[in-house]
Scaffold this motif. Structure first.
Motif, mmCIF file in Angstrom:
data_model
loop_
_atom_site.group_PDB
_atom_site.id
_atom_site.type_symbol
_atom_site.label_atom_id
_atom_site.label_comp_id
_atom_site.label_asym_id
_atom_site.label_seq_id
_atom_site.Cartn_x
_atom_site.Cartn_y
_atom_site.Cartn_z
ATOM 1 N N THR A 1 -26.796 3.061 12.588
ATOM 2 C CA THR A 1 -27.181 4.346 11.991
ATOM 3 C C THR A 1 -26.678 5.537 12.808
ATOM 4 O OG1 THR A 1 -29.100 3.371 10.898
ATOM 5 C CG2 THR A 1 -29.122 5.757 11.215
ATOM 6 N N PRO A 2 -26.896 5.578 14.124
ATOM 7 C CA PRO A 2 -26.351 6.706 14.900
ATOM 8 C C PRO A 2 -24.835 6.817 14.787
ATOM 9 C CG PRO A 2 -27.972 5.522 16.194
ATOM 10 C CD PRO A 2 -27.731 4.699 14.956
ATOM 11 N N PHE A 3 -24.147 5.659 14.782
ATOM 12 C CA PHE A 3 -22.685 5.699 14.667
ATOM 13 C C PHE A 3 -22.255 6.363 13.366
ATOM 14 C CE2 PHE A 3 -18.836 3.820 12.873
ATOM 15 C CZ PHE A 3 -17.905 4.229 13.824
ATOM 16 N N ASN A 4 -22.852 5.951 12.246
ATOM 17 C CA ASN A 4 -22.462 6.507 10.959
ATOM 18 C C ASN A 4 -22.839 7.983 10.828
ATOM 19 O OD1 ASN A 4 -21.129 4.302 9.744
ATOM 20 N ND2 ASN A 4 -23.073 3.329 9.282
ATOM 21 N N ILE A 5 -23.943 8.374 11.429
ATOM 22 C CA ILE A 5 -24.322 9.796 11.410
ATOM 23 C C ILE A 5 -23.307 10.613 12.209
ATOM 24 C CG2 ILE A 5 -26.029 11.466 12.231
ATOM 25 C CD1 ILE A 5 -28.203 9.385 11.547
ATOM 26 N N ILE A 6 -22.946 10.133 13.381
ATOM 27 C CA ILE A 6 -21.954 10.822 14.214
ATOM 28 C C ILE A 6 -20.622 10.914 13.485
ATOM 29 C CG2 ILE A 6 -20.565 10.633 16.320
ATOM 30 C CD1 ILE A 6 -23.092 9.374 17.637
ATOM 31 N N LYS A 7 -20.208 9.808 12.855
ATOM 32 C CA LYS A 7 -18.933 9.810 12.129
ATOM 33 C C LYS A 7 -18.980 10.791 10.967
ATOM 34 C CE LYS A 7 -15.517 6.931 9.824
ATOM 35 N NZ LYS A 7 -15.029 5.559 9.539
ATOM 36 N N ALA A 8 -20.070 10.795 10.218
ATOM 37 C CA ALA A 8 -20.193 11.697 9.067
ATOM 38 C C ALA A 8 -20.093 13.152 9.510
ATOM 39 C CB ALA A 8 -21.509 11.443 8.338
ATOM 40 N N ILE A 9 -20.764 13.487 10.602
ATOM 41 C CA ILE A 9 -20.748 14.866 11.103
ATOM 42 C C ILE A 9 -19.341 15.263 11.558
ATOM 43 C CG2 ILE A 9 -21.553 16.395 12.943
ATOM 44 C CD1 ILE A 9 -24.257 14.858 12.804
ATOM 45 N N CYS A 10 -18.715 14.417 12.357
ATOM 46 C CA CYS A 10 -17.386 14.729 12.894
ATOM 47 C C CYS A 10 -16.343 14.858 11.785
ATOM 48 C CB CYS A 10 -16.961 13.647 13.892
ATOM 49 S SG CYS A 10 -17.928 13.612 15.416
ATOM 50 N N VAL A 11 -16.324 13.890 10.884
ATOM 51 C CA VAL A 11 -15.351 13.901 9.784
ATOM 52 C C VAL A 11 -15.591 15.091 8.861
ATOM 53 C CG1 VAL A 11 -14.606 12.658 7.711
ATOM 54 C CG2 VAL A 11 -14.881 11.419 9.864
ATOM 55 N N SER A 12 -16.852 15.384 8.586
ATOM 56 C CA SER A 12 -17.185 16.504 7.702
ATOM 57 C C SER A 12 -16.733 17.839 8.301
ATOM 58 C CB SER A 12 -18.693 16.547 7.440
ATOM 59 O OG SER A 12 -19.116 15.410 6.720
ATOM 60 N N LEU A 13 -16.981 18.036 9.577
ATOM 61 C CA LEU A 13 -16.591 19.288 10.230
ATOM 62 C C LEU A 13 -15.078 19.478 10.206
ATOM 63 C CD1 LEU A 13 -18.998 19.349 13.321
ATOM 64 C CD2 LEU A 13 -19.068 20.848 11.309
ATOM 65 N N VAL A 14 -14.340 18.425 10.514
ATOM 66 C CA VAL A 14 -12.872 18.523 10.504
ATOM 67 C C VAL A 14 -12.368 18.771 9.089
ATOM 68 C CG1 VAL A 14 -10.716 17.292 10.969
ATOM 69 C CG2 VAL A 14 -12.629 17.088 12.567
ATOM 70 N N THR A 15 -12.965 18.101 8.113
ATOM 71 C CA THR A 15 -12.566 18.301 6.714
ATOM 72 C C THR A 15 -12.799 19.743 6.280
ATOM 73 O OG1 THR A 15 -13.084 15.990 6.169
ATOM 74 C CG2 THR A 15 -12.936 17.542 4.331
ATOM 75 N N LEU A 16 -13.962 20.294 6.618
ATOM 76 C CA LEU A 16 -14.269 21.676 6.242
ATOM 77 C C LEU A 16 -13.300 22.666 6.888
ATOM 78 C CD1 LEU A 16 -18.180 21.625 6.412
ATOM 79 C CD2 LEU A 16 -16.771 21.932 4.357
ATOM 80 N N ILE A 17 -12.886 22.371 8.110
ATOM 81 C CA ILE A 17 -11.954 23.252 8.822
ATOM 82 C C ILE A 17 -10.560 23.199 8.196
ATOM 83 C CG2 ILE A 17 -10.734 23.600 11.009
ATOM 84 C CD1 ILE A 17 -13.351 22.632 12.404
ATOM 85 N N LEU A 18 -10.118 21.981 7.816
ATOM 86 C CA LEU A 18 -8.734 21.789 7.379
ATOM 87 C C LEU A 18 -8.516 21.933 5.880
ATOM 88 C CD1 LEU A 18 -7.653 18.697 9.531
ATOM 89 C CD2 LEU A 18 -7.185 21.118 9.968
ATOM 90 N N TYR A 19 -9.551 21.657 5.078
ATOM 91 C CA TYR A 19 -9.328 21.497 3.638
ATOM 92 C C TYR A 19 -8.656 22.699 2.971
ATOM 93 C CZ TYR A 19 -10.004 21.164 -1.349
ATOM 94 O OH TYR A 19 -9.784 21.165 -2.695
ATOM 95 N N LYS A 20 -9.192 23.882 3.162
ATOM 96 C CA LYS A 20 -8.648 25.049 2.479
ATOM 97 C C LYS A 20 -7.180 25.296 2.835
ATOM 98 C CE LYS A 20 -11.856 26.453 -0.254
ATOM 99 N NZ LYS A 20 -11.632 26.412 -1.727
ATOM 100 N N HIS A 21 -6.828 25.045 4.090
ATOM 101 C CA HIS A 21 -5.434 25.262 4.525
ATOM 102 C C HIS A 21 -4.513 24.230 3.883
ATOM 103 C CE1 HIS A 21 -6.947 28.124 7.487
ATOM 104 N NE2 HIS A 21 -7.818 27.210 7.887
ATOM 105 N N ILE A 22 -4.952 22.959 3.881
ATOM 106 C CA ILE A 22 -4.096 21.897 3.362
ATOM 107 C C ILE A 22 -4.072 21.898 1.829
ATOM 108 C CG2 ILE A 22 -3.781 19.380 3.261
ATOM 109 C CD1 ILE A 22 -4.954 19.246 6.066
ATOM 110 N N SER A 23 -5.204 22.241 1.200
ATOM 111 C CA SER A 23 -5.264 22.216 -0.265
ATOM 112 C C SER A 23 -4.292 23.211 -0.892
ATOM 113 C CB SER A 23 -6.700 22.503 -0.739
ATOM 114 O OG SER A 23 -7.090 23.834 -0.406
#
Length: 198
Positions: free
Chosen positions: A171-193
């Motif tokens: 559970t901690p691993f998946n929470i950490i992964k979700a947070i990290c991936v989500s933050l990077v996605t939010l930062i990059l998405y608008k630029h890449i889209s």
């Protein structure tokens, strides 16, 4: 969106590019010091989410599948259990996020989608690890379940059995992964889209 409108030359090219990027990102794995070493963090779902946000949940599923296919073709160190886990748990994250964002393409709904996807991934991760993945590791590697549990106990003394393993390690691993991936996605998405929508 109809099948014919989805499988355009442009979408197929985008899926191919994002799948390749996702596979490359999957090769760069990070261990988390306070969790068992076989839980490795990678950012391959960032590329999958960007594809899902741009082209919809079907694209996310296809990109995730191609990524895993590439990984399986290059060999496995987990008797394909790890690849299966990555696919199923990845899908449980990217599909809900893509569906929610598809219906309302705003930053608010992107965040809501990522939050729902993260919760979904965490729940699915617990269920899959407890009922399928840990038993599969134990079977294919001919290792008693207690050995796997002990790997967690060494790092997290409160772990005593399979259930506490998935609660306090998975559970901690998946929470950490979700947070990290989500933050990077939010930062990059608008630029890449902007590039992907051309």
């Amino acid at each position: 969106m109809t099948k014919n409108r989805f499988f355009t030359t442009s979408n197929i090219a985008k899926i191919a590019i994002l799948s390749s990027i996702s596979y490359v990102l999957m090769l760069f794995e990070l261990t988390i010091p306070f969790l068992p070493s076989f839980y490795k963090l990678d950012f391959s779902e960032v590329s999958v989410l960007i594809g899902g946000f741009t082209m919809g949940p079907l694209a996310a599923v296809i990109i995730e599948a191609i990524k895993i296919l590439f990984k399986a073709m290059s060999g496995t160190q987990t008797a394909y259990v790890g690849e299966l886990a990555n696919f199923l748990i990845g899908i449980s994250f990217v599909v809900p996020a893509s569906i929610i964002y598809k219906n309302n393409k705003t930053k608010k709904y992107a965040i809501i989608g990522l939050l729902v996807g993260g919760i979904s991934m965490t729940v699915v991760g617990v269920l899959l690890n407890y009922f399928v993945l840990l038993p599969a590791y134990s079977y294919f590697y001919n290792v008693d379940m207690s050995v796997l549990v002990n790997m967690g106990t060494i790092l997290i003394p409160i772990i005593k059995d399979s259930l506490t393993f998935v609660i306090f390690a998975t559970t901690p691993f998946n929470i950490i992964k979700a947070i990290c991936v989500s933050l990077v996605t939010l930062i990059l998405y608008k630029h890449i889209s902007v590039i992907l929508k051309r």
